[in-house]
Design a protein around this motif. Structure first.
Motif, PDB file in Angstrom:
ATOM      1  N   ARG A  55       0.792  -1.215   0.000  1.00  0.00           N
ATOM      2  CA  ARG A  55       0.000   0.000   0.000  1.00  0.00           C
ATOM      3  C   ARG A  55       0.832   1.278   0.000  1.00  0.00           C
ATOM      4  N   ALA A  56       2.106   1.179   0.412  1.00  0.00           N
ATOM      5  CA  ALA A  56       2.895   2.400   0.589  1.00  0.00           C
ATOM      6  C   ALA A  56       4.376   2.126   0.407  1.00  0.00           C
ATOM      7  N   GLN A  70       0.237   2.570   7.805  1.00  0.00           N
ATOM      8  CA  GLN A  70      -0.332   1.268   7.480  1.00  0.00           C
ATOM      9  C   GLN A  70       0.102   0.218   8.490  1.00  0.00           C
ATOM     10  N   VAL A  71       1.356   0.280   8.934  1.00  0.00           N
ATOM     11  CA  VAL A  71       1.839  -0.643   9.969  1.00  0.00           C
ATOM     12  C   VAL A  71       0.998  -0.493  11.234  1.00  0.00           C
ATOM     13  N   ALA A  72       0.778   0.749  11.665  1.00  0.00           N
ATOM     14  CA  ALA A  72      -0.003   1.007  12.875  1.00  0.00           C
ATOM     15  C   ALA A  72      -1.449   0.558  12.704  1.00  0.00           C
ATOM     16  N   PHE A  73      -2.009   0.801  11.520  1.00  0.00           N
ATOM     17  CA  PHE A  73      -3.382   0.391  11.240  1.00  0.00           C
ATOM     18  C   PHE A  73      -3.521  -1.127  11.362  1.00  0.00           C
ATOM     19  N   ASN A  74      -2.610  -1.868  10.742  1.00  0.00           N
ATOM     20  CA  ASN A  74      -2.680  -3.327  10.782  1.00  0.00           C
ATOM     21  C   ASN A  74      -2.519  -3.868  12.199  1.00  0.00           C
ATOM     22  N   ARG A  75      -1.688  -3.216  12.980  1.00  0.00           N
ATOM     23  CA  ARG A  75      -1.421  -3.692  14.338  1.00  0.00           C
ATOM     24  C   ARG A  75      -2.617  -3.476  15.257  1.00  0.00           C
ATOM     25  N   THR A  76      -3.319  -2.383  15.078  1.00  0.00           N
ATOM     26  CA  THR A  76      -4.410  -2.034  15.990  1.00  0.00           C
ATOM     27  C   THR A  76      -5.788  -2.404  15.466  1.00  0.00           C
ATOM     28  N   HIS A  77      -5.911  -2.612  14.169  1.00  0.00           N
ATOM     29  CA  HIS A  77      -7.220  -2.800  13.546  1.00  0.00           C
ATOM     30  C   HIS A  77      -7.554  -4.280  13.420  1.00  0.00           C
ATOM     31  N   ARG A  78      -7.454  -5.005  14.510  1.00  0.00           N
ATOM     32  CA  ARG A  78      -7.699  -6.444  14.478  1.00  0.00           C
ATOM     33  C   ARG A  78      -8.149  -6.935  15.843  1.00  0.00           C
ATOM     34  N   LEU A  79      -8.849  -8.054  15.831  1.00  0.00           N
ATOM     35  CA  LEU A  79      -9.231  -8.766  17.042  1.00  0.00           C
ATOM     36  C   LEU A  79      -8.733 -10.199  16.940  1.00  0.00           C
ATOM     37  N   ARG A  80      -8.401 -10.778  18.081  1.00  0.00           N
ATOM     38  CA  ARG A  80      -8.064 -12.197  18.097  1.00  0.00           C
ATOM     39  C   ARG A  80      -9.210 -12.963  18.756  1.00  0.00           C
TER      40      ARG A  80
END
Length: 417
Positions: A55-56, A70-80
């Motif tokens: 993406r970048a 994008q790194v920060a988005f992927n790290r925080t935009h998820r649930l386990r």
């Protein structure tokens, strides 16, 4: 809102204020996408997550602000989600609606039973390309070795038979006329085994392969398999490095002629250095690979008398990494960006991206009417592969990479350029 001991909550509320819901049973009203599948858990988000370099622009390539966003988005935009699911029955890209679970930690949920999934199967449909008169399939076949016992190859004759069966079915499903294959054991023994199986499943003698030389060094190579009634190779095979070099079998270039129209074109097939080790060292080695490829590309018009050049293979890098950007700067158009920048051929650590690239010279790009990754593999859990007791003799999970299919419209008696 709380009903019968259950709180209705959106995905955004959970990731932004997860601490407030710890210890509560929740119903997640946002449809959630399965981004990653593991034995004991699933990674969920409200959208498919993409590798930042897809993406970048990455590090050391100018402004990396978007990359880190994008790194920060992927790290925080998820649930386990920890759940009693069967991983070999769950596919990335599936949708979970109205998830009910207990929040045990911020971003961590536990479900007593496996949730229900929508579209819980690979999206493997072929596009309708009626105007195409030649189809090329580029595919990493994940260590297809006729010789048993290698660190990443089949260990028994039964395993090898199942592996060859799955690869043959997967390739034939693409309905391609030319196959550009990576991670094949170098030499001619493995292509001969694969072609024999493909011919047994179709008309005898329909498929053949471009024979390879014998060299020392790395055991992994690349090869071309083709339909003899649709296409024929011409000219000698070019290699990226001198004979005897450890990576000499990973970079090839070959001319082909389309039987129906007489039009000629060139296919550069490549398997770049993997991402193992430090990111900086791997990137530097891939750039060395790219310069060897570029030398072959520069010589191709003289060697084959044609400037229609297709560059394919497992590049082990994403859209905005240096090797791809370098080829784009040299005039080879990125066909993934042209047709569908959201497509993917690989899933790793819950992030999707396209390691398997298609680029083209200007004259070749004019002939490409579409490309598509056919999702036979990347969305499937790895235990569906030939080594697992869950494996079936079908076309799914024959590799960890999806095949990418290129559709061309060639003109009758087009002049060579």
């Amino acid at each position: 809102m709380t009903m019968a001991g259950q709180t209705s909550v959106t995905f955004e509320e959970l990731i932004q204020n997860g601490e407030a819901y710890v210890g509560q049973r929740v119903k997640v009203t946002t449809p959630l996408v399965v981004c990653g599948v593991y034995y004991d858990s699933l990674i969920l988000s409200d959208q498919r997550l993409y590798v930042p370099e897809e993406r970048a622009v990455g590090l050391d390539q100018g402004d990396s602000t978007t990359y880190w966003q994008q790194v920060a988005f992927n790290r925080t935009h998820r649930l386990r989600l920890e759940t009693n699911h069967k991983p070999y029955q769950v596919y990335t890209g599936s949708i979970v609606r109205s998830l009910r679970a207990l929040v045990t930690k911020p971003g961590v949920l536990v479900a007593g039973k496996a949730p229900k999934f929508t579209c819980n199967k690979p999206n493997d449909r072929l596009p309708k390309m009626k105007d195409a008169n030649l189809v090329i399939c580029s595919s990493n076949v994940q260590n297809l070795f006729a010789d048993l016992g290698g660190y990443a190859s089949a260990k028994t004759p039964k395993q090898l038979d199942l592996q060859v069966e799955k690869v043959a079915k997967g390739l034939l499903y693409s309905q391609a006329d030319l196959f550009a294959l990576c991670e094949v054991e170098k030499g001619n023994k493995t292509p001969a085994l694969l072609v024999e199986r493909m011919n047994a499943k179709t008309k005898a003698g329909r498929y053949s392969w471009v024979e390879s030389r014998t060299s020392d060094g790395d055991t992994i190579g690349v090869c071309y398999v083709y339909r003899t009634d649709r296409i024929q190779p011409y000219g000698e095979t070019g290699y990226g490095y001198p004979e005897g070099n450890i990576y000499g079998e990973r970079f090839k270039i070959q001319g082909f002629v389309h039987t129906a129209t007489g039009e000629r074109f060139v296919v550069s097939l490549n398997h770049l250095r993997s991402k193992r080790g430090s990111a900086q060292r791997a990137d530097s080695l891939r750039m060395l690979n790219i310069h060897a490829i570029k030398e072959l590309l520069d010589n191709a018009p003289l060697l084959y008398g044609d400037s229609d050049i297709l560059v394919v293979g497992d590049f082990n890098c994403y859209s905005y990494e240096r090797p791809i950007q370098y080829l784009v700067q040299q005039g080879y158009a990125d066909q993934q960006m042209r047709f569908d920048s959201t497509d993917y051929s690989y899933v790793y650590k819950a992030e999707s991206g396209s390691l398997d690239r298609v680029l083209a010279s200007p004259t070749m790009a004019e002939k490409i009417i579409g490309i598509k990754a056919i999702h036979l593999n990347a969305d499937c859990f790895y235990s569906l592969g030939y080594r697992s007791r869950y494996a079936k003799s079908d076309r799914f999970r024959y590799s960890d990479h999806d095949p990418v299919v290129i559709y061309l419209r060639l003109s009758q008696n087009a002049a060579s350029r």
